[in-house]
Design a protein around this motif. Structure first.
Motif, PDB file in Angstrom:
ATOM      1  N   GLU A 187       0.815  -1.217   0.000  1.00 18.52           N
ATOM      2  CA  GLU A 187       0.000   0.000   0.000  1.00 18.52           C
ATOM      3  C   GLU A 187       0.848   1.266   0.000  1.00 18.52           C
TER       4      GLU A 187
ATOM      5  N   THR B   7      -6.384   2.458  -2.006  1.00 19.21           N
ATOM      6  CA  THR B   7      -5.201   1.987  -2.722  1.00 19.21           C
ATOM      7  C   THR B   7      -5.593   1.129  -3.916  1.00 19.21           C
TER       8      THR B   7
ATOM      9  N   LEU C 117      -5.941  -5.196  -0.412  1.00 19.38           N
ATOM     10  CA  LEU C 117      -5.480  -3.842  -0.162  1.00 19.38           C
ATOM     11  C   LEU C 117      -6.611  -2.956   0.343  1.00 19.38           C
TER      12      LEU C 117
END
Length: 347
Positions: free
Chosen positions: A116, A146, A142
């Motif tokens: 990330e 992101t 994620l």
């Protein structure tokens, strides 16, 4: 008189505990393991009355063995028990220097927080070469913001295929997850640790963004002439107040929606007509009339330093919003988009 040979070690221990009395014996019993307590109980049940002389011999035998020592068998287990029972958490913290007794984690640490932190384009370029199912699995791990930023770097066809698979994705087996993690660790994170210069580019850009437009152009020309590496990455992070007309209309609306009319008015003092129109066109009608009324009174007596500070604040806000993924800076927009926005602002 000697101790009867029929007296077992468990019976001897039970005899000593009985002789110690309940308060002392109860404090000791909590240090025995379950199987040891069981042996003590069984030994005590079979224990007969012991003459004083025999009891003294048992105690003497115990003293001799205690003095000699029984080694460090189970020392860690016993020490943990003694410390936990005897000391408070604050005292343990003071002794150990705030260190905790922790079990060492199995395997390498999770890679998702590290992913990330990467530039969306870097992770997107890697996923573009992977199977859509693999890409879908990675993006599902994620943070939403992101994942969205990475998706925007991919082709529309690839993006749609990945989203479709994310919608229908079931729980991924642990074995498959580990395979993907290992590939990302060796192909993305390892490469990033040796080749990623984004941090340096960001530092240089933050310095250059403090310069005026003329000074910035001169410095960039000098850097290009010197053959400075990764200069494109620096350019992508540059933005000046004069670049506002190059932002999309949507980006300008987002930018000035969070700024006060006083700050915008101060920043527009002495600005060229095209730049001022690009700003005012992104502001509501009521606020626009107020700003135009203030600007119509002239800029006499307004310190130039205050104007420069207001403009730097707007520039800093623009860069922050772009980093948060709200919009792209002009340097990362397509040439067609920049041309269209410039023509719109000039019209």
């Amino acid at each position: 008189m000697t101790v009867p040979v029929t007296l077992t070690r468990a019976q001897k221990a039970a005899a000593i505990l009985v002789a110690m009395g309940k308060p002392s014996a109860s404090r000791l019993l909590k240090f025995f393991k379950q199987e040891e307590l069981k042996a003590l109980i069984e030994g005590a049940r079979l224990l007969r009355t012991i003459p004083q002389s025999d009891l003294e011999r048992i105690v003497a035998e115990f003293e001799a063995e205690f003095t000699e020592g029984a080694g460090l068998l189970d020392s860690a287990d016993r020490m943990d028990t003694i410390l936990n029972e005897s000391l408070s958490p604050e005292e343990m913290s003071a002794i150990m220097g705030d260190k905790k007794f922790e079990v060492a984690p199995e395997g390498p640490p999770p890679i998702w927080p590290e992913l990330e932190k990467l530039e969306p384009t870097r992770l997107g370029s890697f996923l573009a070469g992977e199977h859509p199912q693999t890409s879908a699995m990675v993006l599902s791990k994620l943070a939403p913001q992101t994942a969205a930023n990475v998706l925007l770097t991919l082709d529309k066809s690839m993006r749609s295929e990945i989203i479709k698979r994310m919608v229908t994705m079931a729980k991924v087996p642990d074995a498959a997850t580990r395979i993907v993690e290992n590939r990302l660790r060796t192909s993305v994170l390892t490469e990033t640790s040796t080749k990623d210069t984004s941090a340096g580019q960001a530092r240089v850009a933050s310095v250059l963004n403090e310069l005026g437009k003329t000074q910035l152009d001169e410095v960039m020309q000098d850097l290009e002439a010197a053959g400075t590496p990764d200069l494109d990455g620096v350019k992508a992070r540059l933005f000046s107040f004069d670049d506002i007309p190059l932002l999309t209309q949507k980006a300008r609306v987002l930018l000035f929606d969070g700024l006060s009319t006083e700050q915008v008015t101060l920043a527009l003092r002495g600005a060229q007509a095209g730049l001022a129109e690009a700003v005012l066109s992104a502001i509501g009608a009521r606020s626009r009339r107020m700003i135009e009324s203030e600007l119509g009174q002239g800029s006499e007596g307004v310190p130039a330093a205050d104007i420069a500070t207001a403009r730097k604040t707007i520039v800093a806000t623009t860069i922050r919003l772009s980093r948060e993924g709200a919009f792209e800076l002009p340097a990362t927009q397509s040439a067609e988009a920049q041309s269209a926005e410039a023509q719109s602002a000039a019209a």
